[in-house]
Design a protein around this motif. Structure first.
Motif, mmCIF file in Angstrom:
data_model
loop_
_atom_site.group_PDB
_atom_site.id
_atom_site.type_symbol
_atom_site.label_atom_id
_atom_site.label_comp_id
_atom_site.label_asym_id
_atom_site.label_seq_id
_atom_site.Cartn_x
_atom_site.Cartn_y
_atom_site.Cartn_z
ATOM 1 N N MET A 282 0.555 -1.166 0.745
ATOM 2 C CA MET A 282 -0.305 0.087 0.088
ATOM 3 C C MET A 282 0.921 1.771 0.071
ATOM 4 N N LEU A 283 2.071 1.071 1.503
ATOM 5 C CA LEU A 283 2.924 2.609 0.731
ATOM 6 C C LEU A 283 3.340 2.812 -0.232
ATOM 7 N N THR A 284 3.831 1.511 -0.907
ATOM 8 C CA THR A 284 4.536 2.084 -2.213
ATOM 9 C C THR A 284 4.039 2.034 -3.124
ATOM 10 N N ALA A 285 2.716 1.828 -3.471
ATOM 11 C CA ALA A 285 1.436 1.613 -4.319
ATOM 12 C C ALA A 285 1.164 3.914 -3.895
ATOM 13 N N GLY A 286 1.104 4.074 -2.935
ATOM 14 C CA GLY A 286 0.706 5.265 -2.888
ATOM 15 C C GLY A 286 -1.008 5.172 -2.177
ATOM 16 N N LEU A 287 -1.449 3.580 -2.180
ATOM 17 C CA LEU A 287 -3.249 3.459 -1.743
ATOM 18 C C LEU A 287 -3.063 4.277 -0.302
ATOM 19 N N SER A 288 -4.191 4.369 0.006
ATOM 20 C CA SER A 288 -4.829 5.166 1.373
ATOM 21 C C SER A 288 -5.451 4.456 1.697
ATOM 22 N N GLU A 289 -6.478 2.757 1.296
ATOM 23 C CA GLU A 289 -7.263 2.588 1.408
ATOM 24 C C GLU A 289 -6.961 0.701 0.806
ATOM 25 N N LEU A 290 -7.066 -0.377 1.512
ATOM 26 C CA LEU A 290 -7.531 -1.610 0.674
ATOM 27 C C LEU A 290 -8.160 -2.455 1.230
ATOM 28 N N ALA A 291 -8.991 -2.868 0.867
ATOM 29 C CA ALA A 291 -9.799 -4.245 1.354
ATOM 30 C C ALA A 291 -9.421 -5.781 1.136
ATOM 31 N N VAL A 292 -9.335 -6.205 2.068
ATOM 32 C CA VAL A 292 -8.888 -7.888 1.639
ATOM 33 C C VAL A 292 -9.755 -8.738 2.001
ATOM 34 N N GLN A 293 -10.151 -9.861 1.862
ATOM 35 C CA GLN A 293 -11.198 -11.353 2.141
ATOM 36 C C GLN A 293 -10.817 -11.997 1.895
ATOM 37 N N GLN A 294 -10.229 -12.857 2.698
ATOM 38 C CA GLN A 294 -10.012 -13.529 3.176
ATOM 39 C C GLN A 294 -10.963 -14.966 3.706
ATOM 40 N N GLY A 295 -11.542 -16.114 3.340
ATOM 41 C CA GLY A 295 -12.156 -17.455 3.677
ATOM 42 C C GLY A 295 -13.418 -15.907 4.211
ATOM 43 N N GLY A 296 -13.029 -16.568 5.740
ATOM 44 C CA GLY A 296 -14.559 -15.870 5.994
ATOM 45 C C GLY A 296 -14.469 -14.161 7.043
ATOM 46 N N VAL A 297 -13.584 -13.824 6.867
ATOM 47 C CA VAL A 297 -12.783 -12.341 7.132
ATOM 48 C C VAL A 297 -12.389 -11.717 6.582
ATOM 49 N N ARG A 298 -12.702 -10.569 6.336
ATOM 50 C CA ARG A 298 -13.059 -9.426 5.633
ATOM 51 C C ARG A 298 -11.530 -8.206 6.457
ATOM 52 N N VAL A 299 -10.755 -7.083 6.677
ATOM 53 C CA VAL A 299 -9.813 -6.720 6.934
ATOM 54 C C VAL A 299 -9.981 -5.309 5.408
ATOM 55 N N VAL A 300 -10.248 -4.168 6.184
ATOM 56 C CA VAL A 300 -10.142 -3.257 5.137
ATOM 57 C C VAL A 300 -8.548 -1.999 6.278
ATOM 58 N N MET A 301 -7.631 -1.850 5.916
ATOM 59 C CA MET A 301 -6.738 -1.311 6.231
ATOM 60 C C MET A 301 -7.084 0.276 5.469
#
Length: 126
Positions: free
Chosen positions: A14-33
């Motif tokens: 995220m830092l390298t790409a200059g992103l300020s938000e990222l959502a990830v879902q793995q199985g039944g868990v969703r993480v928003v950074m």
């Protein structure tokens, strides 16, 4: 559950790409950074207002030590007198509630201050 190493890697990307938000879902868990302001590790400080506990005329230094006025950039320790309130013949110290660095002096010598007036700001040491 998502592995911490995976989250660490995603944060780096995220830092390298200059992103300020990222959502990830793995199985039944969703993480928003989401990234806010980035504070370098080890340099985090917290501004702490120093307020009066009574009313009176602000004195930047003790009358018997007029050259001793504190200024921004000075290191302060918890309980240290930063200035004084004069009410009649009574002189009351305005003390720092934390240790750190004085970042701001708001009142000027001779100002009339009320109860709870913001007089100084101290950047608390991490």
């Amino acid at each position: 559950m998502i592995d911490i190493a995976v989250l660490d890697d995603l944060l780096d990307r995220m830092l390298t790409a200059g992103l300020s938000e990222l959502a990830v879902q793995q199985g039944g868990v969703r993480v928003v950074m989401r990234l806010g302001a980035v504070i370098p590790a080890g340099s985090a400080s917290k501004p702490v207002p120093v307020r009066t506990e009574s009313i009176g005329t602000f004195r930047a230094a003790h009358p018997r030590r007029p050259a001793g006025a504190i200024k921004p950039g000075d290191d302060v320790s918890k309980g240290m007198a930063l200035g004084y309130l004069e009410a009649g013949a009574t002189l009351t110290a305005i003390v720092s509630p934390v240790s750190g660095t004085l970042s701001e002096v708001i009142a000027a010598d001779g100002d009339l201050l009320g109860f709870g007036s913001h007089v100084f700001t101290v950047e608390e040491s991490a």
